[in-house]
Structures are given as C-alpha cells and as structure tokens.
Design a protein around this motif. Structure first.
Motif, PDB file in Angstrom:
ATOM      1  N   ASN A 273       0.860  -1.196   0.000  1.00  0.00           N
ATOM      2  CA  ASN A 273       0.000   0.000   0.000  1.00  0.00           C
ATOM      3  C   ASN A 273       0.889   1.237   0.000  1.00  0.00           C
ATOM      4  O   ASN A 273       1.234   1.767   1.054  1.00  0.00           O
TER       5      ASN A 273
ATOM      6  N   ASP B 141       0.370   4.313  -0.638  1.00  0.00           N
ATOM      7  CA  ASP B 141      -0.217   5.552  -0.103  1.00  0.00           C
ATOM      8  C   ASP B 141       0.124   5.734   1.370  1.00  0.00           C
ATOM      9  O   ASP B 141       0.374   6.844   1.839  1.00  0.00           O
ATOM     10  N   ILE B 142       0.139   4.602   2.109  1.00  0.00           N
ATOM     11  CA  ILE B 142       0.462   4.700   3.537  1.00  0.00           C
ATOM     12  C   ILE B 142       1.806   4.038   3.866  1.00  0.00           C
ATOM     13  O   ILE B 142       2.140   3.838   5.026  1.00  0.00           O
ATOM     14  N   LYS B 143       2.564   3.695   2.798  1.00  0.00           N
ATOM     15  CA  LYS B 143       3.900   3.100   2.950  1.00  0.00           C
ATOM     16  C   LYS B 143       3.866   1.874   3.876  1.00  0.00           C
ATOM     17  O   LYS B 143       4.560   1.810   4.876  1.00  0.00           O
ATOM     18  N   GLN B 144       3.023   0.940   3.480  1.00  0.00           N
ATOM     19  CA  GLN B 144       2.843  -0.256   4.304  1.00  0.00           C
ATOM     20  C   GLN B 144       2.850  -1.516   3.437  1.00  0.00           C
ATOM     21  O   GLN B 144       2.352  -1.517   2.313  1.00  0.00           O
TER      22      GLN B 144
ATOM     23  N   HIS C 130       5.793  -1.147   8.184  1.00  0.00           N
ATOM     24  CA  HIS C 130       5.931   0.200   7.625  1.00  0.00           C
ATOM     25  C   HIS C 130       7.295   0.341   6.950  1.00  0.00           C
ATOM     26  O   HIS C 130       8.286  -0.206   7.417  1.00  0.00           O
TER      27      HIS C 130
END
Length: 254
Positions: A81, A83-86, A96
C-alpha cells in the motif's frame, strides 16, 4: 530512523542492502519467502548433481547479516500500500517502510498449456524448485523419462542435472538449432552434436501442445505440437524463459 525495506534476497536485493549499509546508518530489512539466507542461484544445479551441499552455495556466513545490521524477515509479501507506505506479509503482518526496493526476480513462464499445473510439472528457478526436483526426479526408478520444454540455458542445465542421475531426457527445442538466436550457426551446430553425444533425445523445431494427465493429477506424457507424437514421461521441466515476479503488486498502483 528511516526504514528501508527490500523485498527479495537474491543478488539484486542483497547488493542493494550491502551498498546502502556502506553509505548510511539507516535501518535495513530484507524480506524473503524463499530461504532464510541469500544463496547463489546459478549454483543450484551443483547441489542436485552432488558437487556441493546447499550451505556451500551461501556466499556469506550466517553472522554476516547481524554484524552488518541487516534484518532478515522470512515471509511472502502479499500486498503493498504505497499511499500509507505499508506492506502486508503472508496476508496478516503489517510493516511500515520509508523507502521500498522491489527485487523479487523472476518466475518460470507458463503459457497456458493444457496440463501445465499437474504434479510432476515444474520449472527450475527457486530453492523450492530444487526441493521439488528431488521429489519428481530423485532417480531413474521414480522418473523413467523427463521431458524438458524450452532450449535456453536453464533447459540445458536441467538436462545435464537429470543426466547426472542417468534419467533419460527428451529435450523439446522450438528453434531449428540450439540457442541459434544467440550463437553463430557453426557453434550452435556443435552444441547440438554435444547434446546428442550425451544421449539426450534432442527434438529441434518442436513445440509442446499439451501435458497429459494420468487421471490422478499427475503427468503421464506430453504431446508434440508438430507431429502429434505422445511421449511418455514422469516429469516435465518448463524452461521456456522467465517473467517478472510481480503478481503481488497488481492492485498496488505501483
């Protein structure tokens, strides 16, 4: 502290980790679902042939990673993901990152042949493939004949490996001479002769039409597209090239 995550512990991922560590004090994590430690992929054949043990093809001592503060995480990344660096590992663990390096290498091509997912059909790329080969072709009693599809370097390696255990091999090569897209004609012809001298049933200008099931989910034969000939076998090696191993990124937006 900035968290750098590398997916894949092959030569690309490990080289990246080593160079980042030389230049910085950042936190470095390598995620791999294949093995605990980096190994030399091109040497897998020598393990099967008995020239080396698996631990001999690991270029670094096990203490190297801790000493260089490179954290190793065992698992498969199933989702990214950005967008949330996950990342999601094995469908459950979240991690993360600040910077992400994707170094997941390749996977063996499958071109939609009927029967390509049967037991006894495999590629030769990963440590898991090597383990599977010990199941599918441990000796000539279990594997009375193998058929290899695709005349590149991995195909010829697999042929040499199987012949080292006296397993009869039929080699389906699409081109009219081995590796003639790379080699000059004379050299390609020399290799054809060398393959035949090693009692490999080399079929030039031959494509796979289908892989036939024994009715219990295992391979029993292949059919050659050009002639319709059915060749009985216990194992099929799909070595018709590789493609990027990036399926896990398909909904990520990357």
């Amino acid at each position: 502290m900035e968290n750098i995550v590398i997916i894949g512990n092959g030569i690309a991922g490990v080289s990246a980790a080593r160079h980042i560590r030389k230049l910085s004090d950042k936190r470095i994590m390598i995620i791999s679902g294949e093995t605990d430690y980096f190994f030399s992929r091109t040497a897998l054949m020598y393990v099967y042939m008995g020239h080396m043990k698996f631990e001999h093809i690991q270029p670094y001592e096990d203490w190297f990673w801790e000493k260089n503060r490179i954290e190793l995480v065992r698992g498969y990344v199933t989702q990214v993901n950005p967008d949330i660096k996950q990342l999601i590992i094995d469908g459950s663990r979240a991690l993360h990152y600040d910077k992400l390096i994707i170094a997941t290498g390749s996977k063996s091509n499958k071109f939609g042949w009927p029967g390509q997912d049967l037991n006894g059909v495999q590629g030769l790329y990963s440590k898991q493939d090597l383990d599977l080969l010990e199941v599918n072709a441990p000796n000539k009693e279990v594997c009375k004949r193998a058929v290899i599809v695709g005349g590149g370097l991995i195909g010829i390696e697999l042929a040499e490996m199987l012949r080292s255990r006296d397993i009869p091999v039929t080699f389906l090569v699409r081109e009219d001479s081995f590796w003639n897209g790379v080699l000059p004609n004379g050299e390609s012809q020399m290799i054809n002769e060398h393959i035949l001298e090693h009692h490999i049933d080399l079929r030039l200008g031959s494509n796979l039409k289908e892989i036939v099931s024994d009715g219990n989910g295992k391979v029993k034969s292949v059919v050659v597209a050009e002639t319709g000939e059915e060749i009985a076998c216990d194992m099929v090696g799909l070595t018709d090239g590789v493609s990027p191993n990036v399926d896990f990124l398909k909904d990520s937006g990357i």
